[in-house]
Design an enzyme around this catalytic site. Structure first.
Site, short mmCIF file in Angstrom:
data_model
loop_
_atom_site.label_atom_id
_atom_site.label_comp_id
_atom_site.label_asym_id
_atom_site.label_seq_id
_atom_site.Cartn_x
_atom_site.Cartn_y
_atom_site.Cartn_z
N GLU A 8 0.82 -1.31 0.12
CA GLU A 8 -0.01 0.13 -0.02
C GLU A 8 0.75 1.28 0.02
O GLU A 8 2.10 1.51 0.66
CB GLU A 8 -0.95 -0.19 1.32
CG GLU A 8 -1.71 -0.99 1.33
CD GLU A 8 -2.68 -1.16 2.54
OE1 GLU A 8 -3.69 -1.98 2.36
OE2 GLU A 8 -2.44 -0.44 3.43
N CYS A 21 3.43 8.53 0.90
CA CYS A 21 4.02 7.45 1.59
C CYS A 21 4.31 6.04 1.12
O CYS A 21 3.02 5.68 0.88
CB CYS A 21 3.21 7.60 3.04
SG CYS A 21 3.89 6.39 4.17
N CYS A 27 6.85 -6.65 7.62
CA CYS A 27 7.69 -6.16 8.16
C CYS A 27 8.38 -7.21 9.25
O CYS A 27 7.41 -7.89 9.90
CB CYS A 27 7.49 -4.74 8.92
SG CYS A 27 8.78 -3.97 9.73
N CYS A 71 7.51 -4.17 15.89
CA CYS A 71 7.07 -3.41 16.80
C CYS A 71 5.53 -3.68 17.32
O CYS A 71 4.86 -4.06 16.53
CB CYS A 71 6.78 -2.04 16.38
SG CYS A 71 8.72 -1.57 15.50
N CYS A 101 2.23 -2.01 16.33
CA CYS A 101 2.12 -1.77 14.69
C CYS A 101 1.35 -2.80 13.96
O CYS A 101 1.75 -4.25 14.02
CB CYS A 101 3.61 -1.74 14.08
SG CYS A 101 3.56 -1.28 12.22
N CYS A 110 -0.36 5.80 10.25
CA CYS A 110 0.84 5.26 10.82
C CYS A 110 0.43 3.98 11.43
O CYS A 110 -0.17 3.69 12.23
CB CYS A 110 1.59 6.15 11.58
SG CYS A 110 3.16 5.53 12.00
S1 SF4 Z 1 6.72 0.41 13.18
FE1 SF4 Z 1 5.77 -1.31 11.98
S2 SF4 Z 1 6.58 -1.07 9.70
FE2 SF4 Z 1 7.74 0.20 11.32
S3 SF4 Z 1 9.57 -0.99 11.58
FE3 SF4 Z 1 8.07 -1.30 13.35
S4 SF4 Z 1 6.99 -3.14 12.84
FE4 SF4 Z 1 7.83 -2.46 10.98
#
Ligand code: SF4
Length: 375
Positions: free
Chosen positions: A93, A106, A113, A117, A120, A365
């Site tokens: 996306e 963006c 990923c 995190c 996220c 975000c």
């Molecule tokens: S915030 Fe999300 S996309 Fe960004 S590095 Fe951490 S896990 Fe990956």
């Protein structure tokens, strides 16, 4: 069968090398490069100022890949989320934040990923694979095409009141923008860009090449969760690009918990890398701070944050957490957001509390997930 080279993976010097390998002159590379990145040619037949013979040879040895959005969702605030399906079925996306003359895009750098995190949504999707250079620049090219076809119509309340976090307003050295221009690129979509530097660096070179996408390097921002050696490499290889660091905690104890990368590169080391990052002139490192209700949103956190970053040219983006199903975190209260913001502003920090632009289409975000794969 020989595999054809996707020319959108090649920077201009790499294209020169590719064509030289076929016995062609250097200036041919500039012509082909401009056809691809400035005139958006999808076939070699369109390249009318190069010989039929070269066009035939290129058709035999190379391809020009393309992306078209499979779906575009538009939020009530004009934010557009583009859903792309890659050749292997993976979904990624990109999100456009339109402000007249200052459109910010963006883009994603990976499908999924690996950084994990805790807060996220993208991170819950795990890493499927790195995007190629072509897939990174093709997001920009596809959105540019869409902007020409469907120029953004901003709601009456938009315009000045909508804050573009990555636009410093200084456009004295630039041509007047058209509504279809993309002025800022932010590498903050799906994925950790510095985890895919081998493809991200050539993509940035194509973006900032005067014969390529012609973006100013001060309008390209790379965001990282804190991969220190890669920050150093980025600084060495493309020193003038902007850096955003997703900090989100002011103690190692909390950051270890919510961002596993901190166990490898703790806050002190991360901030040293920020201090040493080669930013020219008056440019600042952007510190992203996702505010998690009751966890990192107190005034003590604001005080510690100020202490940590005060010797680095800085600006702060506060991002109130958007709750999603099963996340285990809370959104901060309005009172906590305002108090945190005020504490920093009163101490002369440039701070922006990001409004939840795009939250009605899950484009805010940490909410990008590449729905194709998940559905
Ligand atoms: S915030 Fe999300 S996309 Fe960004 S590095 Fe951490 S896990 Fe990956």
């Amino acid at each position: 069968m020989t595999v054809k080279t996707d020319l959108k993976n090649l920077t201009l010097p790499a294209l020169e090398q590719f064509l030289q390998g076929q016995g062609k002159e250097r200036f041919r590379a500039i012509q082909v490069f401009k056809w691809i990145f400035q005139k958006d040619a999808c076939t070699f037949d369109e390249m009318t100022n190069i010989s039929k013979e070269l066009r035939r040879e290129l058709t035999d040895t190379a391809v020009i890949s393309n992306l078209e959005a499979e779906a575009v969702e538009e939020g009530s605030d004009g934010t557009r989320k583009y859903l792309f399906k890659l050749a292997d079925g993976n979904g990624i996306e990109s999100v456009l934040i339109p402000i007249e003359g200052r459109n910010t895009l963006c883009i994603s750098s990976q499908a999924g990923c690996a950084m994990g995190c805790e807060f996220c949504l993208t991170g819950t999707f795990k890493l499927t694979r790195n995007l190629t250079t072509a897939e990174i620049v093709n997001q920009i090219m596809a959105v540019k095409r869409d902007l020409v076809r469907n120029p953004p119509t901003l709601p009456a309340s938009a315009g000045e009141s909508l804050v573009n976090n990555f636009d410093d307003d200084d456009d004295s050295d630039e041509h007047p923008p058209s509504p279809a221009d993309i002025r800022n690129i932010v590498m903050m979509g799906m994925g950790e860009p510095l985890h895919n530097l081998d493809n991200v660096i050539p993509a940035i070179r194509i973006m900032i090449d005067g014969n390529g996408l012609q973006l100013s390097n001060r309008r390209v921002t790379v965001s990282t969760c804190g991969l220190v050696p890669e920050m150093e490499r980025l600084g060495r290889e493309i020193p003038n690009v902007n850096l955003a660091v997703s900090l989100n905690a002011t103690t190692d104890e909390l950051r270890d918990r919510i961002m596993p990368v901190n166990r490898r590169y703790p806050i002190k080391e991360l901030l040293r890398a920020c201090r040493e990052f080669p930013l020219p002139g008056r440019r600042k490192v952007t510190f992203e701070y996702v505010m998690l209700g009751g966890l990192n949103d107190s005034l003590d956190d604001a005080k510690r944050l100020l202490r940590l970053i005060s010797d680095i040219p800085n600006k702060v983006n506060l991002i109130p957490f958007n709750e999603f199903k099963g996340c285990g975190f809370r959104a901060p209260t309005r009172t906590a957001i305002d108090a945190f913001h005020k504490y920093l502003i009163d101490r002369h920090v440039t701070v922006i509390t990001r409004d939840s632009r795009g939250s009605d289409i899950s484009a805010a975000c940490g909410q990008l997930k590449g729905r194709h794969v998940v559905d």
